[in-house]
Write a protein that holds these residues in place. Structure first.
Motif, PDB file in Angstrom:
ATOM      1  N   PRO A   7      16.307  -3.443 -46.848  1.00  0.00           N
ATOM      2  CA  PRO A   7      16.901  -2.437 -45.663  1.00  0.00           C
ATOM      3  C   PRO A   7      17.208  -1.643 -46.119  1.00  0.00           C
ATOM      4  O   PRO A   7      18.067  -0.634 -45.125  1.00  0.00           O
ATOM      5  CB  PRO A   7      17.448  -3.465 -45.275  1.00  0.00           C
ATOM      6  N   ILE A   8      17.232  -0.878 -46.745  1.00  0.00           N
ATOM      7  CA  ILE A   8      18.738   0.607 -47.632  1.00  0.00           C
ATOM      8  C   ILE A   8      17.946   0.755 -48.294  1.00  0.00           C
ATOM      9  O   ILE A   8      16.517   1.144 -49.296  1.00  0.00           O
ATOM     10  CB  ILE A   8      19.491   0.425 -48.283  1.00  0.00           C
ATOM     11  N   LYS A   9      17.645   2.180 -47.488  1.00  0.00           N
ATOM     12  CA  LYS A   9      16.157   3.424 -48.006  1.00  0.00           C
ATOM     13  C   LYS A   9      16.883   3.395 -49.022  1.00  0.00           C
ATOM     14  O   LYS A   9      16.142   4.042 -49.730  1.00  0.00           O
ATOM     15  CB  LYS A   9      16.214   4.409 -46.830  1.00  0.00           C
ATOM     16  N   LYS A  10      18.153   3.854 -49.647  1.00  0.00           N
ATOM     17  CA  LYS A  10      17.602   4.419 -50.872  1.00  0.00           C
ATOM     18  C   LYS A  10      17.985   3.578 -51.857  1.00  0.00           C
ATOM     19  O   LYS A  10      17.132   4.183 -53.011  1.00  0.00           O
ATOM     20  CB  LYS A  10      19.774   4.381 -51.186  1.00  0.00           C
ATOM     21  N   VAL A  11      17.706   2.561 -51.685  1.00  0.00           N
ATOM     22  CA  VAL A  11      17.646   1.315 -52.765  1.00  0.00           C
ATOM     23  C   VAL A  11      16.491   1.049 -52.844  1.00  0.00           C
ATOM     24  O   VAL A  11      15.603   1.770 -53.863  1.00  0.00           O
ATOM     25  CB  VAL A  11      17.880   0.246 -52.562  1.00  0.00           C
ATOM     26  N   ARG A  12      15.181   1.707 -51.519  1.00  0.00           N
ATOM     27  CA  ARG A  12      13.533   1.216 -51.904  1.00  0.00           C
ATOM     28  C   ARG A  12      13.211   2.659 -52.930  1.00  0.00           C
ATOM     29  O   ARG A  12      12.672   2.045 -53.341  1.00  0.00           O
ATOM     30  CB  ARG A  12      12.767   1.430 -50.446  1.00  0.00           C
ATOM     31  N   LYS A  13      14.081   3.892 -52.130  1.00  0.00           N
ATOM     32  CA  LYS A  13      13.428   4.814 -53.122  1.00  0.00           C
ATOM     33  C   LYS A  13      13.685   4.622 -54.913  1.00  0.00           C
ATOM     34  O   LYS A  13      13.035   5.317 -55.130  1.00  0.00           O
ATOM     35  CB  LYS A  13      14.645   5.957 -52.674  1.00  0.00           C
ATOM     36  N   GLN A  14      15.105   4.476 -54.999  1.00  0.00           N
ATOM     37  CA  GLN A  14      15.529   4.592 -56.129  1.00  0.00           C
ATOM     38  C   GLN A  14      14.200   3.633 -56.826  1.00  0.00           C
ATOM     39  O   GLN A  14      13.620   3.730 -58.209  1.00  0.00           O
ATOM     40  CB  GLN A  14      16.566   3.984 -56.406  1.00  0.00           C
ATOM     41  N   ALA A  15      13.702   2.576 -56.830  1.00  0.00           N
ATOM     42  CA  ALA A  15      12.968   1.084 -57.068  1.00  0.00           C
ATOM     43  C   ALA A  15      11.766   1.688 -56.930  1.00  0.00           C
ATOM     44  O   ALA A  15      11.242   1.778 -57.815  1.00  0.00           O
ATOM     45  CB  ALA A  15      12.935  -0.263 -56.055  1.00  0.00           C
ATOM     46  N   GLY A  16      11.515   2.191 -56.272  1.00  0.00           N
ATOM     47  CA  GLY A  16      10.206   3.152 -56.113  1.00  0.00           C
ATOM     48  C   GLY A  16      10.018   4.237 -56.982  1.00  0.00           C
ATOM     49  O   GLY A  16       8.820   3.402 -58.125  1.00  0.00           O
ATOM     50  N   ASP A  17      11.191   5.022 -57.517  1.00  0.00           N
ATOM     51  CA  ASP A  17      11.353   5.702 -58.344  1.00  0.00           C
ATOM     52  C   ASP A  17      10.962   5.290 -60.312  1.00  0.00           C
ATOM     53  O   ASP A  17      10.354   5.422 -61.285  1.00  0.00           O
ATOM     54  CB  ASP A  17      12.187   6.778 -58.761  1.00  0.00           C
ATOM     55  N   LEU A  18      11.742   3.958 -60.055  1.00  0.00           N
ATOM     56  CA  LEU A  18      12.175   3.369 -61.638  1.00  0.00           C
ATOM     57  C   LEU A  18      10.773   2.839 -61.391  1.00  0.00           C
ATOM     58  O   LEU A  18      10.251   2.394 -62.675  1.00  0.00           O
ATOM     59  CB  LEU A  18      12.656   2.571 -61.575  1.00  0.00           C
ATOM     60  N   LYS A  19       9.847   2.454 -60.684  1.00  0.00           N
ATOM     61  CA  LYS A  19       8.242   1.419 -60.604  1.00  0.00           C
ATOM     62  C   LYS A  19       7.245   2.905 -61.064  1.00  0.00           C
ATOM     63  O   LYS A  19       6.763   2.035 -62.224  1.00  0.00           O
ATOM     64  CB  LYS A  19       8.405   0.575 -59.580  1.00  0.00           C
ATOM     65  N   TYR A  20       7.432   3.292 -61.010  1.00  0.00           N
ATOM     66  CA  TYR A  20       6.633   5.046 -61.017  1.00  0.00           C
ATOM     67  C   TYR A  20       6.837   4.931 -62.849  1.00  0.00           C
ATOM     68  O   TYR A  20       6.013   4.915 -63.223  1.00  0.00           O
ATOM     69  CB  TYR A  20       6.810   5.350 -60.064  1.00  0.00           C
ATOM     70  N   ILE A  21       7.967   5.133 -63.314  1.00  0.00           N
ATOM     71  CA  ILE A  21       8.199   5.580 -64.959  1.00  0.00           C
ATOM     72  C   ILE A  21       7.341   4.138 -65.423  1.00  0.00           C
ATOM     73  O   ILE A  21       7.415   4.965 -66.558  1.00  0.00           O
ATOM     74  CB  ILE A  21      10.103   6.078 -64.834  1.00  0.00           C
ATOM     75  N   LEU A  22       7.647   2.876 -64.824  1.00  0.00           N
ATOM     76  CA  LEU A  22       7.329   1.762 -65.894  1.00  0.00           C
ATOM     77  C   LEU A  22       5.619   1.578 -65.940  1.00  0.00           C
ATOM     78  O   LEU A  22       5.500   1.978 -66.936  1.00  0.00           O
ATOM     79  CB  LEU A  22       8.808   0.341 -65.774  1.00  0.00           C
ATOM     80  N   GLU A  23       5.796   2.257 -64.661  1.00  0.00           N
ATOM     81  CA  GLU A  23       3.925   2.327 -64.607  1.00  0.00           C
ATOM     82  C   GLU A  23       3.094   3.248 -65.824  1.00  0.00           C
ATOM     83  O   GLU A  23       2.336   3.436 -65.780  1.00  0.00           O
ATOM     84  CB  GLU A  23       3.742   1.371 -63.519  1.00  0.00           C
ATOM     85  N   ALA A  24       4.515   4.595 -65.612  1.00  0.00           N
ATOM     86  CA  ALA A  24       3.568   5.566 -66.346  1.00  0.00           C
ATOM     87  C   ALA A  24       3.683   5.139 -67.970  1.00  0.00           C
ATOM     88  O   ALA A  24       3.655   4.271 -68.343  1.00  0.00           O
ATOM     89  CB  ALA A  24       4.802   6.456 -65.860  1.00  0.00           C
ATOM     90  N   PRO A  25       2.789   6.859 -68.499  1.00  0.00           N
ATOM     91  CA  PRO A  25       2.593   6.050 -69.816  1.00  0.00           C
ATOM     92  C   PRO A  25       3.851   5.781 -70.536  1.00  0.00           C
ATOM     93  O   PRO A  25       4.770   6.708 -70.303  1.00  0.00           O
ATOM     94  CB  PRO A  25       1.279   7.182 -70.371  1.00  0.00           C
ATOM     95  N   LYS A  26       3.548   5.208 -71.771  1.00  0.00           N
ATOM     96  CA  LYS A  26       4.556   5.065 -72.639  1.00  0.00           C
ATOM     97  C   LYS A  26       5.234   6.081 -73.117  1.00  0.00           C
ATOM     98  O   LYS A  26       6.166   5.989 -73.519  1.00  0.00           O
ATOM     99  CB  LYS A  26       4.168   3.698 -73.272  1.00  0.00           C
ATOM    100  N   LEU A  27       4.430   7.011 -73.170  1.00  0.00           N
ATOM    101  CA  LEU A  27       4.572   8.616 -73.847  1.00  0.00           C
ATOM    102  C   LEU A  27       5.864   9.292 -73.619  1.00  0.00           C
ATOM    103  O   LEU A  27       6.517   9.806 -73.998  1.00  0.00           O
ATOM    104  CB  LEU A  27       3.412   9.161 -74.320  1.00  0.00           C
ATOM    105  N   ALA A  28       5.831   8.690 -72.026  1.00  0.00           N
ATOM    106  CA  ALA A  28       7.301   9.401 -71.619  1.00  0.00           C
ATOM    107  C   ALA A  28       8.320   8.793 -71.389  1.00  0.00           C
ATOM    108  O   ALA A  28       9.027   9.570 -71.988  1.00  0.00           O
ATOM    109  CB  ALA A  28       7.111   8.916 -69.716  1.00  0.00           C
ATOM    110  N   ILE A  29       8.893   7.713 -72.128  1.00  0.00           N
ATOM    111  CA  ILE A  29       9.835   6.974 -72.502  1.00  0.00           C
ATOM    112  C   ILE A  29       9.788   7.379 -74.817  1.00  0.00           C
ATOM    113  O   ILE A  29       8.634   6.402 -74.854  1.00  0.00           O
ATOM    114  CB  ILE A  29      10.638   6.220 -71.928  1.00  0.00           C
ATOM    115  N   GLY A  30      10.764   7.445 -74.582  1.00  0.00           N
ATOM    116  CA  GLY A  30      10.405   7.207 -76.465  1.00  0.00           C
ATOM    117  C   GLY A  30      10.758   5.607 -77.128  1.00  0.00           C
ATOM    118  O   GLY A  30      11.523   4.757 -76.345  1.00  0.00           O
ATOM    119  N   GLU A  31      10.164   5.096 -77.879  1.00  0.00           N
ATOM    120  CA  GLU A  31      10.078   3.801 -78.144  1.00  0.00           C
ATOM    121  C   GLU A  31      11.604   3.396 -78.054  1.00  0.00           C
ATOM    122  O   GLU A  31      11.686   1.955 -78.097  1.00  0.00           O
ATOM    123  CB  GLU A  31       9.795   3.547 -79.352  1.00  0.00           C
TER     124      GLU A  31
END
Length: 206
Positions: free
Chosen positions: A159-183
């Protein structure tokens, strides 16, 4: 009269038979007070929030009979909201401990504390959403990426918009190519009090 239908301290919150008679139900009254407290913290108009409990879009739309109860109901909701905020602060201790554990690299402890903390404060509250964001990050840190993705997906409907946005951003990063974040790096996030969100940083040390 019967002892049922009583609000806080055994007193009726509003007269029986009014459109707000349901506020005499303690569970409903507590939920309304929690909504009121959260709205005040987010800068919403108190009179308009009372009107919403009457099913009206704003205080200006209230009928004369509804308006008679407005100030009394507002006072009751504000008092109960303050009591609930104190209770919530106590319940949030596991959330804060879980964040500290995450920040120092104790990820298994963070998972346990944040999971308990989210249950304590209620998943749909702002603090509960905060706890679940950190919990998903802790899941990632211990290699439970599927659990993290599942939690981010659940938070899409928070129900909180800020939470929805942060979850969406973090989910996008997690699903992005692993090269985006070092091992050897884990994702960190800034203070949840901010409406802005910055790119993840590598964990300190290493």
């Amino acid at each position: 009269g019967s002892s049922g239908g009583r609000g806080v301290d055994g007193a009726r919150v509003v007269a029986q038979g009014t459109p707000l008679d349901r506020l005499n139900d303690k569970a409903y009254f507590d939920a309304a007070a929690a909504r009121f407290g959260e709205g005040v913290r987010r800068g919403m108009n108190a009179d308009d929030m009372v009107a919403a409990e009457f099913g009206q879009p704003s205080a200006a739309a209230m009928t004369e009979s509804q308006a008679k109860f407005k100030d009394a109901v507002k006072e009751k909701l504000a008092a109960r909201a303050a009591e609930l905020a104190t209770v919530m602060a106590r319940r949030a201790r596991n959330v804060e401990a879980g964040k500290r554990a995450y920040e120092v690299g104790d990820y298994q402890d963070a998972v346990a504390l944040l999971s308990k903390g989210a249950d304590d404060v209620g998943a749909d509250t702002e603090i509960g959403g905060d706890a679940q964001i950190w919990l998903a990050l802790a899941y990632q840190a211990v290699g439970r990426e599927e659990d993290a993705l599942q939690l981010y997906s659940i938070l899409d409907d928070h129900p909180i918009k800020k939470v929805r946005k942060q979850a969406g951003d973090l989910k996008y990063i997690l699903e992005a190519p692993k090269l985006a974040i070092g091992e050897n790096e884990v994702v960190t996030i800034p203070q949840m009090s901010s409406d802005t969100w910055s790119r993840p940083r590598g964990a300190r040390g290493g």
